[in-house]
Scaffold this motif. Structure first.
Motif, PDB file in Angstrom:
ATOM      1  N   THR A  28       0.708  -1.107   0.090  1.00  0.00           N
ATOM      2  CA  THR A  28       0.063   0.074   0.037  1.00  0.00           C
ATOM      3  C   THR A  28       0.855   1.298   0.003  1.00  0.00           C
ATOM      4  N   TRP A  32      -2.157   6.333  -1.442  1.00  0.00           N
ATOM      5  CA  TRP A  32      -3.258   5.598  -1.834  1.00  0.00           C
ATOM      6  C   TRP A  32      -4.384   5.901  -0.479  1.00  0.00           C
ATOM      7  N   ARG A  36      -8.029   7.719  -0.719  1.00  0.00           N
ATOM      8  CA  ARG A  36      -9.151   6.769  -0.636  1.00  0.00           C
ATOM      9  C   ARG A  36      -9.823   6.871   0.656  1.00  0.00           C
ATOM     10  N   THR A  37      -9.019   7.254   1.859  1.00  0.00           N
ATOM     11  CA  THR A  37      -9.799   7.369   2.939  1.00  0.00           C
ATOM     12  C   THR A  37      -9.623   8.466   4.055  1.00  0.00           C
ATOM     13  N   CYS A 111     -20.241  -0.372  13.746  1.00  0.00           N
ATOM     14  CA  CYS A 111     -20.278   1.152  13.400  1.00  0.00           C
ATOM     15  C   CYS A 111     -21.237   1.851  13.994  1.00  0.00           C
ATOM     16  N   ARG A 150      -4.529  -5.867   2.861  1.00  0.00           N
ATOM     17  CA  ARG A 150      -4.341  -4.146   2.609  1.00  0.00           C
ATOM     18  C   ARG A 150      -5.775  -3.650   2.533  1.00  0.00           C
ATOM     19  N   VAL A 154      -5.697  -1.093   6.460  1.00  0.00           N
ATOM     20  CA  VAL A 154      -5.393   0.502   6.612  1.00  0.00           C
ATOM     21  C   VAL A 154      -6.290   1.145   7.108  1.00  0.00           C
ATOM     22  N   MET A 190     -19.858  -7.502   5.735  1.00  0.00           N
ATOM     23  CA  MET A 190     -18.882  -7.408   6.774  1.00  0.00           C
ATOM     24  C   MET A 190     -18.994  -8.269   7.812  1.00  0.00           C
ATOM     25  N   MET A 215     -14.438  -7.924   4.654  1.00  0.00           N
ATOM     26  CA  MET A 215     -15.270  -6.733   4.369  1.00  0.00           C
ATOM     27  C   MET A 215     -15.334  -6.447   2.804  1.00  0.00           C
ATOM     28  N   GLY A 217     -15.753  -3.601   1.005  1.00  0.00           N
ATOM     29  CA  GLY A 217     -15.640  -2.302   1.240  1.00  0.00           C
ATOM     30  C   GLY A 217     -16.179  -1.791   0.367  1.00  0.00           C
ATOM     31  N   ASN A 218     -16.092  -1.764  -1.012  1.00  0.00           N
ATOM     32  CA  ASN A 218     -16.638  -0.979  -2.055  1.00  0.00           C
ATOM     33  C   ASN A 218     -18.226  -1.103  -2.048  1.00  0.00           C
ATOM     34  N   THR A 220     -20.221  -1.804   0.344  1.00  0.00           N
ATOM     35  CA  THR A 220     -20.631  -1.054   1.711  1.00  0.00           C
ATOM     36  C   THR A 220     -20.543   0.449   1.589  1.00  0.00           C
ATOM     37  N   HIS A 252     -20.153   9.070  11.729  1.00  0.00           N
ATOM     38  CA  HIS A 252     -19.223   7.827  12.078  1.00  0.00           C
ATOM     39  C   HIS A 252     -18.015   7.802  11.049  1.00  0.00           C
ATOM     40  N   ASN A 255     -14.998   7.022   6.396  1.00  0.00           N
ATOM     41  CA  ASN A 255     -13.924   7.220   5.313  1.00  0.00           C
ATOM     42  C   ASN A 255     -14.418   8.713   5.127  1.00  0.00           C
ATOM     43  N   ARG A 257     -14.290  10.192   2.318  1.00  0.00           N
ATOM     44  CA  ARG A 257     -15.086  10.481   1.203  1.00  0.00           C
ATOM     45  C   ARG A 257     -16.686  10.321   1.376  1.00  0.00           C
ATOM     46  N   ASN A 282     -10.831   4.583  11.409  1.00  0.00           N
ATOM     47  CA  ASN A 282     -12.225   3.924  11.608  1.00  0.00           C
ATOM     48  C   ASN A 282     -12.137   3.065  12.835  1.00  0.00           C
TER      49      ASN A 282
HETATM   50  N1  COA Z   1      -3.722   0.025  -0.878  1.00  0.00           N
HETATM   51  C1  COA Z   1      -3.533  -0.082  -2.215  1.00  0.00           C
HETATM   52  N2  COA Z   1      -4.513  -0.256  -3.163  1.00  0.00           N
HETATM   53  C2  COA Z   1      -5.611  -0.868  -2.392  1.00  0.00           C
HETATM   54  C3  COA Z   1      -5.604  -0.980  -0.897  1.00  0.00           C
HETATM   55  C4  COA Z   1      -4.685  -0.414  -0.177  1.00  0.00           C
HETATM   56  N3  COA Z   1      -4.719  -0.562   1.093  1.00  0.00           N
HETATM   57  N4  COA Z   1      -6.877  -1.721  -0.732  1.00  0.00           N
HETATM   58  C5  COA Z   1      -7.444  -1.831  -2.150  1.00  0.00           C
HETATM   59  N5  COA Z   1      -6.567  -1.619  -2.916  1.00  0.00           N
HETATM   60  C6  COA Z   1      -6.925  -1.646  -4.402  1.00  0.00           C
HETATM   61  C7  COA Z   1      -7.839  -2.726  -4.870  1.00  0.00           C
HETATM   62  O1  COA Z   1      -7.048  -3.766  -4.972  1.00  0.00           O
HETATM   63  C8  COA Z   1      -8.285  -2.289  -6.125  1.00  0.00           C
HETATM   64  O2  COA Z   1      -7.110  -2.560  -7.215  1.00  0.00           O
HETATM   65  P1  COA Z   1      -7.589  -2.744  -8.709  1.00  0.00           P
HETATM   66  O3  COA Z   1      -8.625  -1.756  -9.197  1.00  0.00           O
HETATM   67  O4  COA Z   1      -6.332  -2.992  -9.126  1.00  0.00           O
HETATM   68  O5  COA Z   1      -8.445  -4.036  -8.532  1.00  0.00           O
HETATM   69  C9  COA Z   1      -8.289  -0.636  -5.831  1.00  0.00           C
HETATM   70  O6  COA Z   1      -7.194  -0.275  -4.830  1.00  0.00           O
HETATM   71  C10 COA Z   1      -9.787  -0.120  -5.731  1.00  0.00           C
HETATM   72  O7  COA Z   1     -10.082  -0.835  -4.660  1.00  0.00           O
HETATM   73  P2  COA Z   1     -11.733  -0.587  -4.134  1.00  0.00           P
HETATM   74  O8  COA Z   1     -12.065  -1.941  -2.973  1.00  0.00           O
HETATM   75  O9  COA Z   1     -12.692  -0.207  -4.966  1.00  0.00           O
HETATM   76  O10 COA Z   1     -11.201   0.859  -3.397  1.00  0.00           O
HETATM   77  P3  COA Z   1     -12.129   1.827  -2.577  1.00  0.00           P
HETATM   78  O11 COA Z   1     -12.115   3.042  -3.256  1.00  0.00           O
HETATM   79  O12 COA Z   1     -13.508   1.277  -2.443  1.00  0.00           O
HETATM   80  O13 COA Z   1     -11.763   2.058  -1.211  1.00  0.00           O
HETATM   81  C11 COA Z   1     -12.182   1.189   1.054  1.00  0.00           C
HETATM   82  C12 COA Z   1     -11.743   0.815  -0.200  1.00  0.00           C
HETATM   83  C13 COA Z   1     -12.368  -0.013   2.026  1.00  0.00           C
HETATM   84  C14 COA Z   1     -11.359   2.432   1.590  1.00  0.00           C
HETATM   85  C15 COA Z   1     -13.779   1.846   0.726  1.00  0.00           C
HETATM   86  O14 COA Z   1     -14.331   0.965  -0.064  1.00  0.00           O
HETATM   87  C16 COA Z   1     -14.448   2.089   2.154  1.00  0.00           C
HETATM   88  O15 COA Z   1     -14.155   3.063   2.794  1.00  0.00           O
HETATM   89  N6  COA Z   1     -15.659   1.552   2.492  1.00  0.00           N
HETATM   90  C17 COA Z   1     -16.545   1.714   3.272  1.00  0.00           C
HETATM   91  C18 COA Z   1     -16.112   0.952   4.494  1.00  0.00           C
HETATM   92  C19 COA Z   1     -17.139   0.930   5.655  1.00  0.00           C
HETATM   93  O16 COA Z   1     -17.893   1.845   5.673  1.00  0.00           O
HETATM   94  N7  COA Z   1     -17.048  -0.162   6.490  1.00  0.00           N
HETATM   95  C20 COA Z   1     -18.010  -0.650   7.122  1.00  0.00           C
HETATM   96  C21 COA Z   1     -18.802   0.322   7.974  1.00  0.00           C
HETATM   97  S1  COA Z   1     -17.941   1.360   9.063  1.00  0.00           S
END
Ligand code: COA
Length: 325
Positions: A28, A32, A36-37, A111, A150, A154, A190, A215, A217-218, A220, A252, A255, A257, A282
């Motif tokens: 990671t 990123w 993303r977070t 959560c 990963r 994170v 999850m 999870m 994640g996406n 959710t 809560h 993320n 975003r 989180n």
């Molecule tokens: N570092 C680098 N790359 C990562 C990564 C990390 N830690 N985790 C995932 N990736 C990659 C994936 O493999 C994927 O790669 P690909 O496009 O080559 O397949 C790409 O990043 C996108 O993955 P995706 O899961 O679509 O990312 P995202 O933008 O949805 O972000 C979360 C992931 C988990 C941060 C986001 O989905 C999230 O916050 N979800 C909600 C979590 C939540 O609310 N949880 C439950 C209630 S609290």
């Protein structure tokens, strides 16, 4: 009777894990995770359990309220990382702080745990069964996190925080409304599969890494913004208020975003959203009270403010509440 917030309090374990530390553990990057977070660092409980964290947060709440532990009548603790399956973690907290006259129990709504706990304490106070209640969210998610995955490791962190509620006859202050929802049709989004009655503790469960958070994640993420926005409107509608009446929104912290998406959807200035995910990550049930405590101690939330609380959690729970501070 209404339930008024008398004080907040919090505790964060000392060890800090940065995004740069994570770069050395999984594939990671700081870039990123930040993009993303919104997370930069998270706190990690090393030798402390959920009740250790919660007890320290409780002492801070009691200090800030200038109330002694023996005066507390109810302790509701929200957690998905209890000290052990039984007894309830809240009982360890009761013992640690010396709240001998309270009764105590746990709530698990992931959560949304703090919001569910808040609604329960609010109901006890409204029913006249108790005059005050400690409501705490405490999590040691690091202990159920797969540090080789990963996609989950994170985003989580550890911490505890909470509030003291007290009965008031003034119906214009305190918790004005609460709305809770859940949908058991999404329990696969999850989960921590083991150990439990479906899959008891076994070598196989450990080898399959079923003892850690799994999870989607996406999927959710996609449901979060819409659900939080709609339940927030429900809670505001109940008391005849709109988003323009909200002084502070405390979401809560899952993320950055998601918080930005909610603010945009309900047309609320992002400056009025409390954001602490950058330094807390989180922390599930602890995230809303950690954000509340930070906002109070930093002079943001003040007496009389309208505070909108909202949450989204596994799998699925979502809720909102309106509080006149
Ligand atoms: N570092 C680098 N790359 C990562 C990564 C990390 N830690 N985790 C995932 N990736 C990659 C994936 O493999 C994927 O790669 P690909 O496009 O080559 O397949 C790409 O990043 C996108 O993955 P995706 O899961 O679509 O990312 P995202 O933008 O949805 O972000 C979360 C992931 C988990 C941060 C986001 O989905 C999230 O916050 N979800 C909600 C979590 C939540 O609310 N949880 C439950 C209630 S609290």
């Amino acid at each position: 009777m209404n339930a008024k917030v008398i004080a907040t309090g919090a505790y964060l374990p000392k060890k800090i894990l940065t995004n740069f530390d994570l770069e050395k553990m999984v594939d990671t990057s700081d870039e990123w995770i930040t993009q993303r977070t919104g997370i930069h660092i998270r706190h990690i409980a090393e030798d402390e359990s959920a009740s250790d964290l919660a007890a320290k947060a409780a002492f801070d709440i009691l200090d800030n309220a200038d109330v002694s532990a023996s005066e507390i009548e109810l302790i509701v603790l929200a957690t998905v990382t209890p000290d052990m399956p039984l007894p309830a973690t809240a009982l360890f907290v009761q013992e640690k702080i010396g709240a001998r006259n309270a009764f105590a129990f746990d709530i698990n709504a992931a959560c949304s745990g703090f919001m569910y706990a808040l609604s329960v304490a609010n109901a006890y106070i409204k029913a006249g069964m108790v005059k005050n209640a400690l409501v705490i969210g405490s999590e040691t998610l690091s202990k159920i996190t797969d540090w080789t995955d990963r996609s989950t490791c994170v985003i989580f962190g550890d911490g505890a925080a909470g509030i003291l509620l007290k009965a008031t006859e003034n119906e214009d202050e305190g918790i004005l409304s609460m709305v809770l929802h859940s949908d058991g049709g999404y329990t696969d989004l999850m989960r921590v599969p083991a150990p439990g009655s479906r899959q008891p503790c076994s070598v196989e469960a450990i080898e399959n890494r079923d003892i850690y958070i799994k999870m989607k994640g996406n999927e959710t993420f996609k449901m979060a913004v819409r659900s939080i926005a709609s339940v927030s409107k429900e809670a505001l509608d109940l008391v005849g208020l709109g988003f323009s009446d909200v002084d502070w929104m405390v979401c809560h912290q899952a993320n950055r975003r998601i918080i930005e998406g909610v603010a945009k959807r309900v047309d609320l200035d992002l400056d009025r959203a409390i954001i602490t995910i950058d330094r807390h990550a989180n922390t599930a049930a602890a995230s809303i009270p950690l954000a509340l405590d930070w906002a109070v101690k930093n002079g943001k939330i003040k007496e009389g403010d309208i505070v909108l609380l909202n949450s989204f959690g596994a799998s699925l729970t979502w809720s909102a509440g309106v509080v006149r501070w």
